[in-house]
Design a protein around this motif. Structure first.
Motif, short mmCIF file in Angstrom:
data_model
loop_
_atom_site.label_atom_id
_atom_site.label_comp_id
_atom_site.label_asym_id
_atom_site.label_seq_id
_atom_site.Cartn_x
_atom_site.Cartn_y
_atom_site.Cartn_z
N ILE A 1 -2.05 17.93 14.38
CA ILE A 1 -3.31 17.28 15.11
C ILE A 1 -3.57 17.84 16.25
O ILE A 1 -2.74 17.81 17.28
N LEU A 2 -4.69 18.48 16.41
CA LEU A 2 -4.96 19.25 17.57
C LEU A 2 -6.20 18.20 18.12
O LEU A 2 -6.88 17.44 17.63
N GLY A 3 -6.25 18.88 19.58
CA GLY A 3 -7.28 17.95 20.51
C GLY A 3 -7.17 17.96 21.88
O GLY A 3 -5.67 17.95 22.28
N ARG A 4 -7.86 17.97 22.90
CA ARG A 4 -7.81 17.95 24.22
C ARG A 4 -7.16 16.62 24.48
O ARG A 4 -7.24 15.59 23.65
N SER A 5 -6.84 16.64 26.05
CA SER A 5 -6.13 15.22 26.47
C SER A 5 -7.50 14.24 26.52
O SER A 5 -8.45 14.58 26.85
N GLY A 6 -7.06 13.10 26.05
CA GLY A 6 -8.08 12.00 25.82
C GLY A 6 -8.74 11.97 24.59
O GLY A 6 -9.66 11.18 24.41
N SER A 7 -8.70 12.79 23.69
CA SER A 7 -9.35 12.81 22.51
C SER A 7 -8.81 11.94 21.16
O SER A 7 -9.38 11.64 20.26
N ILE B 1 9.84 6.07 10.02
CA ILE B 1 9.03 6.93 10.71
C ILE B 1 9.89 7.33 12.24
O ILE B 1 10.16 6.37 12.88
N GLY B 2 10.23 8.36 12.34
CA GLY B 2 10.87 8.94 13.64
C GLY B 2 9.72 9.85 14.56
O GLY B 2 9.08 10.35 14.18
N VAL B 3 10.17 9.62 15.92
CA VAL B 3 9.19 10.46 16.97
C VAL B 3 10.19 11.24 17.80
O VAL B 3 11.30 10.75 18.20
N ILE B 4 9.63 12.52 18.17
CA ILE B 4 10.28 13.37 18.98
C ILE B 4 9.28 13.80 20.08
O ILE B 4 8.20 14.00 19.95
N HIS B 5 9.40 12.91 21.48
CA HIS B 5 8.56 13.07 22.28
C HIS B 5 8.16 14.42 23.10
O HIS B 5 9.19 14.96 23.12
N GLN B 6 7.42 14.50 24.09
CA GLN B 6 7.41 15.58 24.95
C GLN B 6 8.74 15.67 25.88
O GLN B 6 9.32 16.78 26.14
N ILE C 1 8.33 12.42 10.27
CA ILE C 1 8.63 12.66 11.55
C ILE C 1 7.45 12.98 12.31
O ILE C 1 6.43 13.81 11.76
N ILE C 2 7.07 12.30 13.63
CA ILE C 2 6.03 12.66 14.23
C ILE C 2 6.76 13.46 15.37
O ILE C 2 7.49 13.09 16.36
N LEU C 3 5.86 14.60 15.81
CA LEU C 3 6.31 15.53 16.80
C LEU C 3 5.16 15.27 17.82
O LEU C 3 4.07 16.05 17.65
N ASP C 4 5.25 14.60 19.01
CA ASP C 4 4.33 14.35 20.01
C ASP C 4 4.49 15.37 21.17
O ASP C 4 5.02 15.11 22.13
N GLU C 5 3.72 16.60 20.73
CA GLU C 5 3.76 17.60 21.74
C GLU C 5 5.23 18.30 22.24
O GLU C 5 5.40 18.18 23.61
N PRO C 6 6.15 18.18 21.47
CA PRO C 6 7.52 18.54 21.97
C PRO C 6 7.59 19.78 22.62
O PRO C 6 8.65 20.06 23.54
N THR C 7 6.91 20.70 22.47
CA THR C 7 6.98 22.02 23.28
C THR C 7 5.95 22.25 24.09
O THR C 7 5.95 23.60 24.68
N VAL C 8 5.35 21.32 24.66
CA VAL C 8 4.37 21.43 25.71
C VAL C 8 4.91 22.18 27.04
O VAL C 8 4.08 22.94 27.74
N SER C 9 6.25 21.83 27.47
CA SER C 9 6.61 22.53 28.67
C SER C 9 7.69 23.47 28.45
O SER C 9 8.38 23.81 29.44
N LEU C 10 7.88 24.10 27.46
CA LEU C 10 8.74 25.29 27.09
C LEU C 10 7.99 26.62 27.09
O LEU C 10 6.87 26.61 27.14
N TRP D 1 2.67 16.58 13.40
CA TRP D 1 2.67 17.57 14.66
C TRP D 1 1.51 17.45 15.65
O TRP D 1 0.39 17.63 15.30
N ILE D 2 1.73 16.83 16.66
CA ILE D 2 0.70 16.60 17.80
C ILE D 2 0.84 17.63 18.83
O ILE D 2 1.61 17.83 19.40
#
Length: 582
Positions: free
Chosen positions: A376-382, A420-425, A502-511, A534-535
């Motif tokens: 799932i793609l989209g800018r912040s606030g989408s 449903i499991g979640v891995i956050h930022q 599994i929901i991956l909520d932008e887990p790689t954003v800071s890597l 995958w968000i």
């Protein structure tokens, strides 16, 4: 007035008014006494100065005014101090109990509030609403009641000397007490409401965009956001300036009314107290000077009245807390259970927070079948993270349905974590051992299970090299580990839990790119066969997905297989080029 309507069905403020009525009574009496002593001090001082200037035949003729001047001079600060002490003590007792009640409600029912309030608004509720109640009494209720009591006393006292002049003062003071406050509410009320909405929107958007600043940078729209923010700030400043300009004009009119009151007193005393040897002048100075301390009692009333527009929302919000919870509780059922295969289905989905008219998700339709990998793609606030929360059942749709095997996800309650499991930022690691942090995923996991899962996520060698192996203490929030290592430990928990989705909520954003690619490959390999949502705002690794969807302002703008999108969709190719730095 709306404030009285808000108080009518109030269950937060009114119960404490009776409980602390004695303190409230004395706070008002002391407040009136403060202004009475201030006026009496000036009255006696004016009389004393004038009488002394007329060469009294005997010092005893001014002895009583001298004593009274001293008495009122001492009484005024004493009463003021006692009034502040009593009123603030009363308000602090009230607000301390309100805070306690609010925290108990939030602690008990925190799970319900995320359906109605955004994070920033919950913080605003905690930090502002109780303070507004405090200011309602200190800056509006107390000054208004005290001014009305003084108003009655002044008119009655002047009526003893002259009925017609008392009627004149009745009208002049009514301008200060009634006409100007009502004018302020009518004219500035609309502006204050607009100012409040603009500040609310500015705060919400600023919070969202700061949290998603990487999205703005990635999309090369940082300057666009800065211009938009500056334009919004300018409009807010214009509205604020209009409020200030009106206040200046209104305050000038209030000063003119006080000037008319002083002139009227001057004319009345000149005719009512005629006499020789300075007797007339004695009373002129006494009455005219007595009016000046009362300016402090009547001048703030217009500001106090228009501030009720701010306070009424706080009272309404506090009273809506438990009402909203009862409505939600009545709709909940016992936790549901479903069996494989697992399908997530979204039909005509709409979502907005109850305290905001902004539509975050609009008419979204989506189906995620068992074992599918979707990005799932989209800018912040989408609406990406909001959609993830709706899928997991953390939020309840405003319209439409989000279901797991035809069962609405928000009805699953805590058992949703079995599916449903979640891995956050920024996965959170607790200040305990590595073993305990892993066991959160499965308390029944054996020693071998823990080592096996560490091996699967690529952390076994690192843990073995630690002096105390899995009994090594993890710092609070896991700060001793790198971002990639924290995500791998979070993945280990998910694997131990063995959930199907599994929901991956932008887990790689800071890597960094290398760590990001390795982590993506680990996720894909170890989560093979599971449904993966995958968000992200990066396109790296999307070629491994079965489906890619792009959200814009809560709507589905683009969807399809990544290989097909590369061939057929120019917008996707452009995003891919930007992501690759081309």
């Amino acid at each position: 007035m709306k404030i009285f309507k808000a108080f009518k069905n109030d269950s937060w403020i009114k119960p404490f008014l009776g409980k602390y009525r004695n303190s409230l009574f004395w706070a008002l009496i002391l407040g009136v006494s403060t202004f009475f002593c201030a006026g009496a001090l000036m009255f006696n001082s004016g009389y004393l100065i004038s009488r002394s200037a007329s060469l009294p035949e005997n010092i005893l003729l001014v002895y009583v005014p001298i004593v009274l001047t001293r008495a009122f001079g001492i009484s005024r600060p004493v009463f003021k101090y006692l009034e502040r002490l009593t009123s603030h003590n009363w308000v602090l007792k009230l607000t301390s109990e309100l805070r306690l009640k609010l925290y108990k409600v939030l602690e008990k029912d925190a799970a319900f509030f995320k359906n109605d309030y955004q994070t920033g608004n919950i913080l605003g509720l905690l930090s502002e609403d109780i303070n507004h109640i405090q200011n309602l009494y200190l800056r509006t209720v107390f000054p208004t009641v005290i001014a009305w009591l003084l108003y009655i006393f002044i008119v009655v006292a002047l009526g003893y000397f002259s009925l017609w002049f008392a009627l004149v003062m009745l009208l002049l003071f009514a301008v200060l007490l009634i006409l100007l406050p009502l004018w302020s509410i009518v004219v500035n009320g609309v502006r204050q409401e607009k100012q409040k909405q603009m500040r609310h929107q500015l705060y919400t958007e600023l919070t969202d965009n700061v949290l998603g600043i990487s999205d703005w940078i990635f999309s090369q729209r940082s300057l666009s956001y800065a211009r938009r923010h500056e334009d919004f700030e300018r409009k807010l400043q214009e509205t604020t300036q209009k409020i200030k300009n009106f206040n200046h004009k209104r305050d000038f009119l209030a000063q003119l009314v006080f000037c008319l009151i002083a002139i009227a007193l001057l004319i009345w005393t000149s005719g009512y107290f005629p006499g020789n040897h300075g007797g007339q002048a004695n009373w002129i100075a006494a009455f005219v000077l007595a009016i000046f301390p009362l300016i402090d009692a009547f001048a703030p009333l217009s500001d106090a009245a228009q501030e009720t527009n701010v306070y009424q929302d706080s009272i309404v919000r506090l009273n809506q807390l438990q009402d909203g919870r009862k409505e939600q509780l009545s709709s909940l059922r016992p936790a549901l259970k479903v069996t494989a295969p697992f399908t997530v289905e979204i039909k005509h989905l709409d979502f907005h927070y109850a305290d905001s008219n902004k539509q975050i998700i609009k008419g979204l339709d989506l189906k995620i079948v068992n074992g599918e990998k979707i990005a799932i793609l989209g800018r912040s606030g989408s609406g990406k993270s909001t959609l993830a929360s709706l899928i997991r059942g953390d939020l309840r749709p405003s319209g439409g349905i989000v279901s797991l095997n035809h069962k609405k996800t928000y009805l699953f309650g805590d058992t949703i974590s079995d599916y449903i499991g979640v891995i956050h930022q920024a996965p959170y690691l607790f200040n305990t051992t590595i073993r305990n942090n892993l066991s959160i995923g499965n308390e029944k996991a054996s020693e071998q299970d823990l080592w096996d899962v560490l091996d699967r996520v690529g952390l076994k060698k690192m843990i073995l090299d630690l002096p105390e192996k899995m009994d090594t203490l993890v710092d609070e929030a896991g700060l001793r580990f790198s971002g990639g290592e924290r995500h791998r430990l979070a993945l280990a928990r998910i694997l131990l839990k063995n959930v199907p989705i599994i929901i991956l909520d932008e887990p790689t954003v800071s890597l960094d790119p290398v760590t990001e690619q390795k982590l993506i490959e680990t996720f894909i390999t170890e989560l093979q066969g599971k449904t993966l949502i995958w968000i992200t705002h990066h396109l790296q690794g999307l070629s491994l997905m079965d489906q890619v969807i792009f959200l814009e302002d809560g709507k589905l703008q683009m969807s399809g297989n990544p290989q097909e999108l590369v061939q057929s969709n120019g917008h996707y190719r452009k995003l891919l080029a930007i992501d690759q730095g081309l």
